[in-house]
Design a protein around this motif. Sequence first.
Motif, PDB file in Angstrom:
ATOM      1  N   GLY A   1      65.979 -27.499  21.146  1.00 51.01           N
ATOM      2  CA  GLY A   1      65.489 -28.859  21.319  1.00 51.01           C
ATOM      3  C   GLY A   1      65.703 -29.374  22.730  1.00 51.01           C
ATOM      4  N   LEU A   2      66.828 -29.037  23.326  1.00 51.44           N
ATOM      5  CA  LEU A   2      67.105 -29.483  24.691  1.00 51.44           C
ATOM      6  C   LEU A   2      66.170 -28.824  25.697  1.00 51.44           C
ATOM      7  CD1 LEU A   2      71.021 -29.655  24.887  1.00 51.44           C
ATOM      8  CD2 LEU A   2      69.385 -31.465  24.355  1.00 51.44           C
ATOM      9  N   THR A   3      65.769 -27.574  25.444  1.00 47.92           N
ATOM     10  CA  THR A   3      64.847 -26.916  26.370  1.00 47.92           C
ATOM     11  C   THR A   3      63.502 -27.631  26.409  1.00 47.92           C
ATOM     12  OG1 THR A   3      63.983 -25.349  24.712  1.00 47.92           O
ATOM     13  CG2 THR A   3      65.919 -24.666  25.981  1.00 47.92           C
ATOM     14  N   THR A   4      63.071 -28.162  25.275  1.00 47.33           N
ATOM     15  CA  THR A   4      61.803 -28.897  25.261  1.00 47.33           C
ATOM     16  C   THR A   4      61.935 -30.198  26.036  1.00 47.33           C
ATOM     17  OG1 THR A   4      62.315 -30.030  23.166  1.00 47.33           O
ATOM     18  CG2 THR A   4      61.197 -27.912  23.028  1.00 47.33           C
ATOM     19  N   MET A   5      63.098 -30.842  25.940  1.00 48.97           N
ATOM     20  CA  MET A   5      63.320 -32.069  26.689  1.00 48.97           C
ATOM     21  C   MET A   5      63.366 -31.776  28.190  1.00 48.97           C
ATOM     22  SD  MET A   5      66.338 -34.902  26.131  1.00 48.97           S
ATOM     23  CE  MET A   5      66.187 -34.679  24.365  1.00 48.97           C
ATOM     24  N   ALA A   6      64.013 -30.676  28.554  1.00 51.36           N
ATOM     25  CA  ALA A   6      64.055 -30.278  29.959  1.00 51.36           C
ATOM     26  C   ALA A   6      62.658 -29.920  30.460  1.00 51.36           C
ATOM     27  CB  ALA A   6      65.001 -29.097  30.144  1.00 51.36           C
TER      28      ALA A   6
ATOM     29  N   ALA B   1      59.940 -31.247  29.618  1.00 51.42           N
ATOM     30  CA  ALA B   1      59.159 -32.462  29.825  1.00 51.42           C
ATOM     31  C   ALA B   1      59.361 -33.055  31.211  1.00 51.42           C
ATOM     32  CB  ALA B   1      59.518 -33.502  28.759  1.00 51.42           C
ATOM     33  N   VAL B   2      60.432 -32.636  31.907  1.00 49.89           N
ATOM     34  CA  VAL B   2      60.696 -33.172  33.250  1.00 49.89           C
ATOM     35  C   VAL B   2      60.627 -32.068  34.311  1.00 49.89           C
ATOM     36  CG1 VAL B   2      62.055 -35.140  32.471  1.00 49.89           C
ATOM     37  CG2 VAL B   2      63.192 -32.943  32.868  1.00 49.89           C
ATOM     38  N   GLY B   3      59.827 -31.039  34.018  1.00 51.53           N
ATOM     39  CA  GLY B   3      59.539 -30.044  35.048  1.00 51.53           C
ATOM     40  C   GLY B   3      60.243 -28.726  34.948  1.00 51.53           C
ATOM     41  N   ALA B   4      60.913 -28.464  33.837  1.00 53.44           N
ATOM     42  CA  ALA B   4      61.638 -27.202  33.715  1.00 53.44           C
ATOM     43  C   ALA B   4      60.764 -26.063  33.211  1.00 53.44           C
ATOM     44  CB  ALA B   4      62.825 -27.369  32.762  1.00 53.44           C
ATOM     45  N   GLY B   5      59.554 -26.376  32.789  1.00 57.73           N
ATOM     46  CA  GLY B   5      58.689 -25.337  32.255  1.00 57.73           C
ATOM     47  C   GLY B   5      58.919 -25.149  30.763  1.00 57.73           C
ATOM     48  N   GLY B   6      58.317 -24.125  30.207  1.00 61.12           N
ATOM     49  CA  GLY B   6      58.493 -23.838  28.797  1.00 61.12           C
ATOM     50  C   GLY B   6      57.520 -24.607  27.919  1.00 61.12           C
ATOM     51  N   LEU B   7      57.718 -24.493  26.621  1.00 61.30           N
ATOM     52  CA  LEU B   7      56.813 -25.108  25.654  1.00 61.30           C
ATOM     53  C   LEU B   7      56.841 -26.628  25.716  1.00 61.30           C
ATOM     54  CD1 LEU B   7      57.534 -22.704  22.674  1.00 61.30           C
ATOM     55  CD2 LEU B   7      55.382 -22.897  23.924  1.00 61.30           C
ATOM     56  N   GLY B   8      57.984 -27.191  26.045  1.00 55.82           N
ATOM     57  CA  GLY B   8      58.077 -28.641  26.169  1.00 55.82           C
ATOM     58  C   GLY B   8      57.160 -29.158  27.258  1.00 55.82           C
TER      59      GLY B   8
ATOM     60  N   THR C   1      56.201 -19.740  26.196  1.00 57.15           N
ATOM     61  CA  THR C   1      57.090 -19.244  25.134  1.00 57.15           C
ATOM     62  C   THR C   1      58.183 -18.361  25.717  1.00 57.15           C
ATOM     63  OG1 THR C   1      55.254 -19.295  23.549  1.00 57.15           O
ATOM     64  CG2 THR C   1      57.184 -17.971  22.961  1.00 57.15           C
ATOM     65  N   LEU C   2      57.813 -17.487  26.641  1.00 56.19           N
ATOM     66  CA  LEU C   2      58.798 -16.626  27.297  1.00 56.19           C
ATOM     67  C   LEU C   2      59.797 -17.456  28.105  1.00 56.19           C
ATOM     68  CD1 LEU C   2      56.570 -13.658  28.566  1.00 56.19           C
ATOM     69  CD2 LEU C   2      58.049 -13.731  26.536  1.00 56.19           C
TER      70      LEU C   2
END
Length: 223
Positions: free
Chosen positions: A165-170, A172-179, A19-20
């Motif tokens: 929404g874009l952060t969740t997509m990112a 999904a490919v290794g950027a971390g975060g809730l996605g 989340t952070l």
Amino acid sequence: MSSLFPHVITMQETIWQATLETFYMTVASAVIAGVIGLLTGLLLVVTQPGGIVQDRSFYSVLDKVVNLLRSVPFIILLAVISPLTSFLVGTTVGTTAALVPLVMGIFPFYARQIQNALQEVGQGVVEAAQSMGLSNREIIFRVYLREGLADIIRVSTLTIISLIGLTTMAGAVGAGGLGNVAISIGYARFQNDVTFVCMIILLVMVFAVQFIGDRLASRFTKF
């Protein structure tokens, strides 16, 4: 709770950290893309045909660049600009590395929204300011930005929500975060409670941004 969310209970720290990370990616990229997008949107407005510093050639080039960048799907953009990301950050993985594609992906959208918002400022108001002897800089700050403030807040709210929404997509490919947690853990390991909680947290963030944006826009709307 342990029966409804068995995996969430054991992953509280992971979800909190994710989340952070999502908050960090959203705020940092929103600030950077906001500055670039606002400047780009202003340039589009003032240099367009009939603008206060009309420049058809410059406007045509900038307009096409914005359209081009907006047309690239974000998931493709992540791969295409990975060399640039690696050059600027030193890696293509992680929350900080995600800022580069997030900024590149959202600022053209924001620039176009800013252009549309500032075009709502009446041409008569601009002409009146010119007749009063205001400089171009004064017209930008005292007319466009001041008169269009409520609309700028509204499009900024829309942009930040899109950015979440874009952060969740990112993610999904290794950027971390809730996605990342929702896909790599919740979806991949069939831990549906993790995916559900990540979705709820994202929805809370979206609703919070929308609420704050609506309140600010209402405050600065002129009746």
